[in-house]
Every structure is written in C-alpha cells, then in structure tokens.
Design a protein around this motif. Structure first.
Motif, PDB file in Angstrom:
ATOM      1  N   SER A  77      -2.410  12.326  -7.547  1.00 49.73           N
ATOM      2  CA  SER A  77      -2.423  12.532  -8.983  1.00 49.73           C
ATOM      3  C   SER A  77      -1.111  13.121  -9.472  1.00 49.73           C
ATOM      4  N   ARG A 116      -2.773   4.859  -1.549  1.00 52.75           N
ATOM      5  CA  ARG A 116      -2.671   4.986  -2.989  1.00 52.75           C
ATOM      6  C   ARG A 116      -1.612   6.005  -3.369  1.00 52.75           C
ATOM      7  N   ILE A 158     -14.681  -3.487   0.885  1.00 50.53           N
ATOM      8  CA  ILE A 158     -14.030  -3.234  -0.406  1.00 50.53           C
ATOM      9  C   ILE A 158     -12.874  -2.259  -0.236  1.00 50.53           C
ATOM     10  N   LYS A 203      -6.748  -9.311  -7.662  1.00 51.59           N
ATOM     11  CA  LYS A 203      -5.857  -8.177  -7.455  1.00 51.59           C
ATOM     12  C   LYS A 203      -5.063  -8.328  -6.172  1.00 51.59           C
TER      13      LYS A 203
END
Lengths: 749, 241
Positions: A77, A116, A158, A203
């Motif tokens: 973040s 990520r 996933i 994606k």
C-alpha cells in the motif's frame, strides 16, 4: 504523554513478546488506515514503520505466513503512494526480502502479495532493478508465469493466475535495457508469456502483451524471435494480436496496439503493414477521445508508430487526429488555470505534444494543420512548463514545425517562440537541449529581424557554452545553427558573430572528432566567405590564410565525400575574392592536385564543385588579365585543361558537362589571347565562333555572373540526413511500461 | 411522408417466427443475478434451471457482504472487507475511496454525532480534498449538511436518503467486479435499452404495435399520427438502468 493509536500500532509490531495475533491485528489496523489515504501513508513512514515491516518479512521460517502476508500487503500500500514513498521503501532494502517471499514452496497468497507489492514498487523507474537480476530471483519469478505447472496446489488457481499477471507486469517494468531484455528472454519467459497470451483470460492477456511489448521494444532480435513463434493452434502472434486490438476493452486494445507498434518498428511483420495502417492506426486515433490511462498513453504509442513514416503521418492527419490532440492540450491549459494545479495531467500533455511533433515531422500539410488548429500558443507556453518531459515534448513539437516553409516558420516567431526557446538553451535536460538547438537551427535561417534580436540577447555566448557541453548532438546542432545564422547575412552580422564566437573555436570545430561537426564547420566557413571580398578577407584575417588553407588542404585529402565537397566549395568562394585570395590557393600545389583529382571523383556533385573552383580561378578580368593568364598557364601546366577535355567527351552528367564547357572557354580565351605554349591537344568542342575579342566582355558570351559565386546551400533546415541521427534519438520518451512514468530525457537515446 | 402501417396481427405473426433460445434466456438471467450480487437467488436458479454460473459463487458472496454492509451504513466494515478482498482497489480508485469516506461522514451526521463528524471531516476528508481538488465541491456539499436540521428538507437532504447508500454500493460493486475481471454491467438492461432505441428508430418510418411498458411487454397499437414525430414513452425500467 499518550501515544496516538498509530504510534501504538507501530510499536506493537516490534516486540517479539507480543502474541502474533496481536501483531496481525495491528497490521490490519494499519492497513485499513493507509489504503487510499496518502496522508496516513506519510505519517506511518515518519513513524518508522518500514524497518519494522522489513524485519517481519525477513524472518526465515514459514510458520507465520499470515503475519508476513499482512506485512507485505501493508508495504504494497505504501508503494501506491507518491514516488517518495516508493523510494523510501526501496532505500530501506525491502526489495530483497520481498523477492525472497516469492519462494515457490511458500504460501501462494504470500507469493501473490509479494508479487503485487514488487509490481507497485517497480512502477517507479528510479528504483534499482539490480536485485531482480541477481541470484535465482529472475528464474523464480519467471516460473511463476507457469500457471499449468504441476507444482501448483489445487484450489488456488485464481491466486496463481493473478500472480502470473502480476509477474508479467513486473517483467514489463524491468525490461528497459538491452541486457535486461536478453536476460529475461534467456530465462525462458517468452514461451510462458505466449501461453498467457493465448489463455483467454483478459487480464492475463493484457499483462502478457505488456511484457512482450517491453521485450521487443527497440530489440530487433527478440522481435524476430517472437514474431516467428507459434501459438497453440499454430497461429503466429501477430494475427492473434490483431484480433485483440479490436477487443471491446480499451486497455486491451491499447496493449495490443503497443505490441504491434514495436513489432512493426522492428520490421519483423512486413506482411501486416496494411493491417497496421488500416486497423491499428485508426484505433489509436480513436483512443484520443477516451479518458484516463488509455487516453494518456495512446498518443505516445501513436507517435512511436508514425515516427519517420510519411505515409502514416499523412494518414493520421486525414483521420483528424490533430484537432483531437489540439483540444486535449488546450483543454488542459484551461483546467490548469481553474485548479491551479500542475502535475496531475503532465503525462497526458507530454504525450499529446509528442504526438503532434510526430505528425508534423515530415509533411508540410500536417504542419499547416497544426498551425490552423490554433494550438501554437499552448505549445509555446508548454516550453516553459515545470515538468521536463513536457518541455522536451513541446520543443520536439516546435522542432518539427520549424522545418516548415518560411511563412509557417514566421508563425512560430509570431507566437513568441524566441523567448522560451532562448531559455531552453540553458536547460538542464539533454533531450531538451538537443531539441532546442535543432529548432534554433531552423528558426535562424530566415532573413528576419529575429537574427538581430537573438544576437542582441547574447545567443553567441550561449553557442560558445554549448560547443563545450560535451554532447555530440548538441555540438552539431550548435554549429549548424551558427552556420544558418550567417547564411546570407550582412557583413556586420558575420563579423559580430565571429568576434564573439572566436575563430579559435572555429578551428576546434574544423578539427572535431565528429565528421558531421567538421562538415558543418566547413559549411560555416563557406557561408562566411560568401558574397563579398570583404567577407573573404575577414575569414582570412580571422583564421590566418596559412591556417585556413592548410585546413582545406587537409580536408581535401580525406576520402569522405561530404568533407571533400564542402572543402571544395570553400575554395570556390575564396576564388571569387581578390587576386591575393586567388593567389593563396594557386600557391598550394597540394590543394591544386586535390582539385585535379576530384575532377575524376565518382560523385558528380564533387566533380562539379571542383570544376567551379577552376572556373572561378580563371575568371576573365581585364583589370588583372595578366594574373589570369598566369593562372591559366599554371593550371594548364598541371594538366587541368587536358582533364577538362577528357571530361568533355566522357562525362555523362549534364551539370558536369555544362561546367566543363564554361571552364574550357576560359582556357580557350586565354589561348586565343596569348597563344599557348603547352601541350594542349584537343580543341574545345563548342567553338562559338572565332574572334572572341580581347578586352571587354559582353554578358552574352560569358556565363551568367551569378554562377561565379556559389550559392552556399547551407539552408538545410529540413534535410533528413543531418537530423536523421538526432531524429532517432529525439524519440526519447517512449516509455510504454504500464504505469511507468519515465520523464523525458531519462531514457535511452 | 406517409408512414408504413403494420397491423397488430401482422406484427405478432412476425414475432412468433423469431426463435429465442432458452439457454440464452437463462444465461441472461444468471448474468443479471450474479452481477447484481444475488448469490442465493443465483444458486437456486442454477439448481432449478440447470444454467451453470460462469463464476465462483463464493466471489458473489464477498460482494454481497460488502453491499449489505453499505446498505446498513457500516462503511468501515465495508472498507475492511474490500481491503481483505483486494487491497489495491481503494489505493487505485481515489474517487471511490473519497465517496466511502464521504458516506462515513454522512453516517456520523445522521446519528447526530456532530463532534465526531467534525473531527472526522478534519482528519480524514480535508486531506482528501487537498490531494484531489476536484472532490472539493462534493465535500463542501456534504459539510453543509451540518448546517441544517436533520429531519427538515434542505438542498442537500438527498445525501441522507437510502438511495445515496445504494449509489455507493453499486459503485463499490462495480469496482469489485472489475478487479475480478468481470464485466460490471448486466446485459439485460442493455437489451432493453436497445429495444427502446430500435422502437424510436422505427417510429420515424412506420406505425406498428409498440411495447410501452417493458414489465408488461404488451403490444399497443398507436393511433395514426399526421405529423412526423411520435412520442417516446419512457418506461421506468429503462430509465433506471
């Protein structure tokens, strides 16, 4: 003093005594505070959270994966904050432990989170990519692209697919140098990326396209490899990607268009040239009317695609891209005034300007359209923009436009380009300097008041500084600009320029390490010595005739045809001067021999130039007829007349023939006047009757006096070749990396 | 120019010839249920019709929980759930995040917690406004709620309606769908819009039995009009979509 909840949370992370669940609670508290909240991110970084997080994720054992996952997410973040947040993370050394979290034996959710976070960190081009390419990291990373691997645990598909998408994005962002591209290719990424491409998951396909595009950008070898591969059903990538370029999702279309653009530029898909023009180009132009990230990046891809291609530039013009770009740019200026914020949409402005620069690069019609779109004032004001990328792009724009014919160039001056352009000559950015000097070259060409005003501002002093700047392109452009400045200028201007510039600097340029610079320096001398005896005399005095002619003699001895030609034209101009000037040439056997040799050069242009030297040296002048005779005699004795006679019969070039005849006339006249005592064999083929008469010459018999002087064709404002080198490097902001934001001038040249 | 006239019988006959696949119908309904987040309904429908859901119904569950939280005014809970599902969403959607914060402020005001509201506005919302000046006008609007009595009408009382929460819930739902690589717009409303547009086009060329109310889908014969135009009737189903 009571601690704020934030301070408490941070301190909770440190202690080992605290129950792990409490640490996880603190992490979630922190996470929910900072996501979306820039202010809180800054706050927590101030509180020293990064090192605490780093400690957590660096722990070797795999027991507490939940703790690690939350810590990694929190780090991620921060990476979505400003660039300064990202740099704070990188500088604390979190990259290495994050890379270690990619260990395939770990929790898939941890791997996903680490991917990520790394992806977000690498969004900043300022973060070093070095660790990624060290040790086993790249290999581990690439293996994560393999979503079909048997190593994967069931039920986690996933997560694994998402991880693969993130990895592809990381690769796209870490693929900027040739070495990086090759290393990634060597690690076996390409077949895996192809599988992602054919996966049918949007994606994943987009991510794969991004990585493939980054691999083939400016890399003909990899472009070839990828273009030749076969997908699962035996199809090649290009036709497959051509279908994706028509997808309903704009981001997919853009990703596909970008990939195809780079493949096209590498020349590896010539069979699809038509498709590129008919399908990809219009789709890119339509994207200009969207919003968001797609609209921001599309102009940059468009610019890259059409660069140096007349056909595509014309096509884009016809598609009315210019009004669309113009409205984007002028709308942003209005918004800036309303919000007073600069910086939100800089990239969009930069890319739109780049696109305009590309469209108006080669075709006059396109340039006219740009002027008619009334966007010129915005371009000029963008030259003073705080963001370097915007300035560089605006300058590229003016450079393209300044290649235009004179009256359109005047529009630039009228729009007030002089001021900002002058400022840009002191810019810190290399890309800006290159574009600014190139623009200047073109602007100073015209016989306009601008020449005077720009000199009054002290342009020559700037020139002197830029000569020693240390960049080849800047130096070349500067000499070129000076050359254009003195083109057909008044003596006063020439003297002023050289007085400030200094002949010693000119000598340095004449001996420059770059032949292109030497060429322009010679042209500069040619322009200085053009038109008036007074001007020639100034050059003689400035350089010292000994030095001047020594330099010329040296250049004439080179094999380089460009230097040869220009050196010859310097002589041509000197030979229009006084007796003294002519004599100084004639005294030099070496020079004369070179001229003689040049008359047999394979290039007709050089033959023509060399003959002009002779024509001018032997120009009949009653006032000094005896000197002329001595000159003719000398040249005859060296074999010039014989050579001319030979050329008269053997040379096929029309230009050469005409000059030969003129030159031979001079020899003939001399012969008839003085008789000849040399071994002249043949007779000139065009006897224009006898009785030339002794003195006085009517203009009908002699070639047009204008031809005596050489027109110094130094007005090469839009010649492709000289700018060709720098034009290639001018496309310096094509940083298509998704999410990346390279500022202009930081990329590879 | 005279318009061509088509009778109701003629029209009905033509309609009867058109084949509509049952599978397609089921897919449309499933698509609607999933996107709107009706997990239980989707499950039941799947059982009863045999139509397979194209996505993992668990993912619907997550979205439903978020939607419910917002509809109840538990914004903080919704935020936490979203962050658990996908921590990137709120970091990459400043507008959405702002709207969530804005709703928190509204909830404070609704509960009469004025001091909390002011503190929250200062701590959380003011920085958002600084970071993104384009949110300032919405922020001002929300703040002005404090100037009015809670239950009396004001220019900004729409902020207190359930519709406001609903709007936010849909916005968040769309973001979640996008992040899961799913389309965010159900196909059924798009079809209705298409039908509506087609009727408007047809209106210019002929008179024919129209559907005026989509929920009834009755064919209504319009009277012949001498002037060119016909009125469009706006069915509420389409307008809301």
């Amino acid at each position: 003093m009571t601690l704020t909840p934030h301070e408490v949370a941070v301190s909770q992370l440190a202690t080992d005594q605290v129950v792990p669940l409490d640490r996880i609670k603190s992490l979630r508290f922190i996470k929910n505070n900072i996501i979306g909240n820039k202010t809180k991110k800054d706050l927590y970084i101030q509180l020293g959270i990064v090192s605490r997080l780093q400690d957590i994720i660096s722990v070797k054992d795999d027991k507490d994966s939940q703790l690690k996952i939350q810590a990694v997410i929190v780090l991620g973040s921060f990476a979505f904050g400003n660039e300064s947040n990202i740099l704070a993370l990188a500088n604390s050394g979190v990259v290495e432990p994050l890379l270690n979290c990619l260990n395939p034996s770990g929790d898939p959710k941890l791997i996903e989170a680490a991917a990520r976070t790394l992806n977000a960190i690498y969004a900043s081009p300022k973060v070093s990519r070095q660790q990624l390419f060290m040790g086993n990291h790249l290999h581990v990373l690439v293996q994560l692209l393999d979503t079909f691997s048997s190593k994967h645990r069931p039920g986690q598909e996933i997560v694994q697919v998402h991880t693969a998408e993130l990895v592809a994005s990381i690769l796209a962002r870490c693929c900027e140098t040739l070495e990086q591209q090759m290393q990634i290719a060597d690690s076996g990424a390409i077949p895996l990326l192809m599988r992602l491409l054919a996966s049918g998951i949007s994606k994943s396909q987009e991510a794969a396209l991004g990585a493939l595009a980054a691999l083939v950008k400016d890399n003909p070898e990899l472009a070839q490899v990828i273009a030749q591969m076969r997908l699962e059903k035996g199809e090649r990538p290009a036709p497959f990607i051509l279908r994706l370029v028509r997808d309903k999702s704009p981001t997919m279309r853009l990703a596909a268009a970008t990939c195809l653009t780079y493949l096209n530029r590498a020349g590896v898909i010539p069979e699809h040239d038509g498709d590129i023009m008919l399908i990809v180009l219009p789709i890119l132009v339509k994207m200009l009317q969207l919003t968001g990230a797609v609209q921001e990046t599309a102009p940059q891809v468009l610019a890259h695609l059409i660069w140096e291609s007349e056909n595509m530039q014309k096509a884009v013009c016809d598609m009315e891209a210019i009004p669309k770009l113009a409205s984007i740019i002028s709308q942003m200026d209005e918004e800036d005034n309303v919000y007073g914020i600069v910086g939100q949409k800089d990239k969009l402005k930069e890319n739109s300007l780049l696109a305009l620069a590309a469209i108006s690069q080669l075709k006059e019609d396109c340039r006219k359209q740009v002027i008619e779109a009334k966007v010129l004032s915005h371009i000029v004001s963008a030259m003073s923009h705080p963001a370097v990328g915007v300035r560089a792009a605006a300058c590229q724009c003016t450079r393209s436009l300044s290649r235009s014919v004179k009256n359109l160039r005047t529009s630039l001056v009228d729009a007030g380009i002089e001021n900002p352009l002058f400022q840009l000559l002191s810019d810190e950015d290399l890309g800006v300097l290159r574009s600014a000097t190139a623009t200047l070259c073109n602007i100073v060409l015209d016989v306009s008041p601008m020449k005077k005003t720009i000199m009054e501002r002290g342009i020559v002093a700037k020139f002197v500084r830029m000569i020693s700047y240390g960049d080849n392109v800047v130096r070349l452009n500067t000499v070129w600009a000076i050359k254009n400045l003195v083109f057909e200028a008044e003596s006063e201007v020439k003297e002023n320029v050289m007085r400030q510039f200094g002949y010693n600097n000119l000598v340095l340029l004449l001996n420059d390490s770059e032949p292109a610079v030497q060429e322009q320096a010679l042209n500069l001398v040619r322009n200085l010595a053009h038109k008036r005896e007074h001007d020639i005399e100034q050059v003689f005095r400035g350089l010292g005739n000994g030095q001047l002619l020594s330099i010329i003699e040296e250049k004439l001895s080179w094999d380089d045809p460009r230097l040869l030609e220009h050196a010859l034209y310097v002589l041509v101009n000197i030979a229009t001067g006084t007796e003294y000037h002519k004599q100084s040439i004639l005294k030099r056997q070496g020079i004369l021999r070179s001229v003689l040799r040049s008359m047999n050069h394979e290039s007709a242009a050089i033959r023509v130039a060399s003959i002009w030297v002779i024509i001018n040296l032997t120009w009949p002048d009653d006032k000094v007829s005896h000197s002329v005779h001595e000159c003719v005699a000398l040249l005859r004795s060296m074999g010039f007349e014989d050579r001319l006679l030979a050329l008269d019969t053997t040379d096929h070039d029309l230009d050469v023939n005409n000059r030969v005849k003129t030159a031979l006339q001079h020899f003939l006249m001399d012969q008839q006047q003085y008789g000849h005592n040399n071994n002249v064999s043949g007779v000139p083929s065009d006897q224009t009757g006898s009785g030339i008469g002794r003195h006085g010459h009517s203009s009908s018999r002699y070639p047009d006096p204008q031809q005596q002087q050489d027109i110094s064709p130094s007005s090469s404002s839009s010649s492709g070749d000289a700018f060709g080198g720098s034009a290639g490097s001018a496309m310096d902001t094509t940083h298509i990396v998704t999410g990346g934001s390279g500022a202009g001038g930081h990329d590879r040249r | 120019m005279a318009k061509k006239a088509i009778s109701k019988d003629d029209w009905s006959a033509r309609l009867a010839e058109v084949q509509v696949d049952r599978d397609d119908l089921n897919k449309l309904i499933m698509n609607y249920l999933i996107i709107e987040g009706y997990k239980d309904a989707a499950e039941k429908f799947s059982q009863e019709s045999g139509a397979k859901p194209p996505v993992n119904l668990e993912s619907i569950q997550n979205r439903m929980v978020v939607r419910t939280a917002i509809q109840r005014g538990n914004i903080e809970e919704a935020i936490e759930r979203v962050n658990d599902l996908n921590p990137e969403i709120l970091d990459t959607n400043p507008k959405l995040f702002f709207h969530l914060q804005q709703q928190r402020l509204i909830e404070y005001i609704r509960e009469g917690r004025v001091t909390d509201a002011l503190e929250f506005a200062q701590e959380e919302l003011a920085p958002r406004g600084e970071e993104n000046p384009e949110f300032l006008s919405e922020l001002e609007r929300t703040m002005s709620l404090l100037a009015f009595e809670l239950n009396s009408p004001s220019p900004v009382s729409d902020l207190l309606t359930p519709a406001q929460r609903q709007k936010l819930a849909s916005e968040l739902n769309s973001a979640l769908l996008l992040s899961q690589s799913q389309e965010k717009d159900p196909k059924l409303p798009a079809l209705l819009k298409m039908c509506w547009w087609a009727q408007q086009q047809l209106d210019e060329r002929c008179t024919y039995p129209k559907i005026k109310d989509f929920t009834k889908a009755e064919l209504v014969m319009e009277p012949m009009s001498t002037a060119g135009g016909s009125q469009g009737s706006s069915s509420s189903a389409v307008a809301g979509a």
